[in-house]
Motif scaffolding. Sequence first.
Motif, mmCIF file in Angstrom:
data_model
loop_
_atom_site.group_PDB
_atom_site.id
_atom_site.type_symbol
_atom_site.label_atom_id
_atom_site.label_comp_id
_atom_site.label_asym_id
_atom_site.label_seq_id
_atom_site.Cartn_x
_atom_site.Cartn_y
_atom_site.Cartn_z
ATOM 1 N N LEU A 1 16.307 -30.779 5.193
ATOM 2 C CA LEU A 1 16.825 -31.985 5.864
ATOM 3 C C LEU A 1 15.984 -32.431 7.057
ATOM 4 O O LEU A 1 16.053 -33.590 7.466
ATOM 5 N N CYS A 2 15.224 -31.498 7.621
ATOM 6 C CA CYS A 2 14.465 -31.826 8.840
ATOM 7 C C CYS A 2 13.430 -32.913 8.561
ATOM 8 O O CYS A 2 12.662 -32.816 7.608
ATOM 9 N N VAL A 3 13.427 -33.953 9.426
ATOM 10 C CA VAL A 3 12.501 -35.071 9.238
ATOM 11 C C VAL A 3 11.323 -35.023 10.219
ATOM 12 O O VAL A 3 10.508 -35.940 10.268
ATOM 13 N N GLY A 4 11.267 -33.951 10.999
ATOM 14 C CA GLY A 4 10.122 -33.792 11.904
ATOM 15 C C GLY A 4 10.096 -34.781 13.049
ATOM 16 O O GLY A 4 9.027 -35.214 13.473
ATOM 17 N N CYS A 5 11.256 -35.106 13.591
ATOM 18 C CA CYS A 5 11.298 -36.084 14.692
ATOM 19 C C CYS A 5 11.068 -35.430 16.054
ATOM 20 O O CYS A 5 10.834 -36.115 17.042
ATOM 21 N N TYR A 6 11.176 -34.114 16.117
ATOM 22 C CA TYR A 6 10.957 -33.319 17.336
ATOM 23 C C TYR A 6 11.994 -33.554 18.431
ATOM 24 O O TYR A 6 11.781 -33.195 19.586
ATOM 25 N N ALA A 7 13.110 -34.193 18.077
ATOM 26 C CA ALA A 7 14.162 -34.404 19.086
ATOM 27 C C ALA A 7 14.683 -33.059 19.604
ATOM 28 O O ALA A 7 15.068 -32.944 20.772
ATOM 29 N N CYS A 8 14.693 -32.057 18.740
ATOM 30 C CA CYS A 8 15.172 -30.728 19.162
ATOM 31 C C CYS A 8 14.245 -30.134 20.215
ATOM 32 O O CYS A 8 14.707 -29.546 21.204
ATOM 33 N N GLU A 9 12.939 -30.307 20.024
ATOM 34 C CA GLU A 9 11.983 -29.805 21.019
ATOM 35 C C GLU A 9 12.222 -30.502 22.369
ATOM 36 O O GLU A 9 12.200 -29.870 23.420
ATOM 37 N N GLU A 10 12.434 -31.823 22.301
ATOM 38 C CA GLU A 10 12.668 -32.597 23.531
ATOM 39 C C GLU A 10 13.940 -32.129 24.238
ATOM 40 O O GLU A 10 13.970 -31.973 25.453
ATOM 41 N N ALA A 11 14.993 -31.923 23.440
ATOM 42 C CA ALA A 11 16.275 -31.509 24.028
ATOM 43 C C ALA A 11 16.149 -30.139 24.668
ATOM 44 O O ALA A 11 16.707 -29.872 25.738
ATOM 45 N N ASP A 12 15.387 -29.268 24.023
ATOM 46 C CA ASP A 12 15.177 -27.928 24.570
ATOM 47 C C ASP A 12 14.399 -28.016 25.883
ATOM 48 O O ASP A 12 14.757 -27.366 26.876
ATOM 49 N N ALA A 13 13.338 -28.845 25.895
ATOM 50 C CA ALA A 13 12.530 -28.992 27.115
ATOM 51 C C ALA A 13 13.389 -29.516 28.259
ATOM 52 O O ALA A 13 13.336 -29.020 29.384
ATOM 53 N N GLU A 14 14.228 -30.517 27.946
ATOM 54 C CA GLU A 14 15.089 -31.104 28.971
ATOM 55 C C GLU A 14 16.077 -30.069 29.508
ATOM 56 O O GLU A 14 16.299 -29.959 30.702
#
Length: 262
Positions: free
Chosen positions: A12-25
């Motif tokens: 399902l992952c579309v590679g938008c990297y929103a998870c990386e951003e949320a983690d950084a924040e």
Amino acid sequence: MMKHGILIDLTLCVGCYACEEADAERWGHPSSDIHELSSTQNTAVVDVDGVYVSKQCMHCNEPTCESVCPVGAFEKTALGPVIYHEQRCMGCRYCMQACPFDVPRYQWDSLNPEVTKCDLCYDRIREGGQPACVEVCPAEARVFGPLDDLIAEAKRRISETPDQYISHIYGVKEAGGTSVLFLAPKDFAELGLRTQLPDHPLPTLTWAILSKIPNYVFWGTTMLAGVWWITNRRKEVMEYEQALERMEQGNPSRRVNNNDHE
Ligand code: SF4
Ligand code: SF4
Ligand code: SF4
């Protein structure tokens, strides 16, 4: 208390990297275009031939990082997350060597370095919330919940759409089981995940090996005490220097002197 975890469905992952951003924040880290685990990135989404593969702490049921740490800096909580107590850490980095998933990173550039890794957003989930990376995922590739429910959900997806998945839930057995689970469209080894891990927890193995090294406990403890002293000493020196700096800033005569140089 019921153990919780995250199911990551790589189909399902579309590679938008929103998870990386949320983690950084969440950790106050800068956002980055480099998709790799680092001391400022606790989750990374790696493009492996068009499949976006997430990397982060697996929150092992019996974590090796916890079992090798001589000062108890890691703790497997009843809720599932494996958390890190930075104030106990003496910087020996045994956890980095021992982790079967190559997860913990180290703040090499810091004067007061810590080990870094995902903590499954322990503070958020203790309050009944969701991990930040799960909350932001627009594709619902990450699902948070009780571990048993996640396993049931993963089995349901495989049986309802068998063409979409390989018939294996990564994390149910690997290294004795983990609180992060993966579903994938193709073989996990091809996606870069470690597949040669035993089904039993590695801590047993670790201790079996360490206990056969003569005088390991004596020499290990002596050496680590030295490392701890150096780390602690460095912290003390840094605190002293900061206190000195604060005193100097609050001292008017010193300020006049500084102005004299301008
Ligand atoms: S994946 Fe590594 S760092 Fe995370 S809990 Fe397991 S042993 Fe510890
Ligand atoms: S669970 Fe929390 S700490 Fe772990 S990767 Fe997601 S946002 Fe980061
Ligand atoms: S937020 Fe979801 S869809 Fe986007 S990269 Fe992360 S896991 Fe994939």
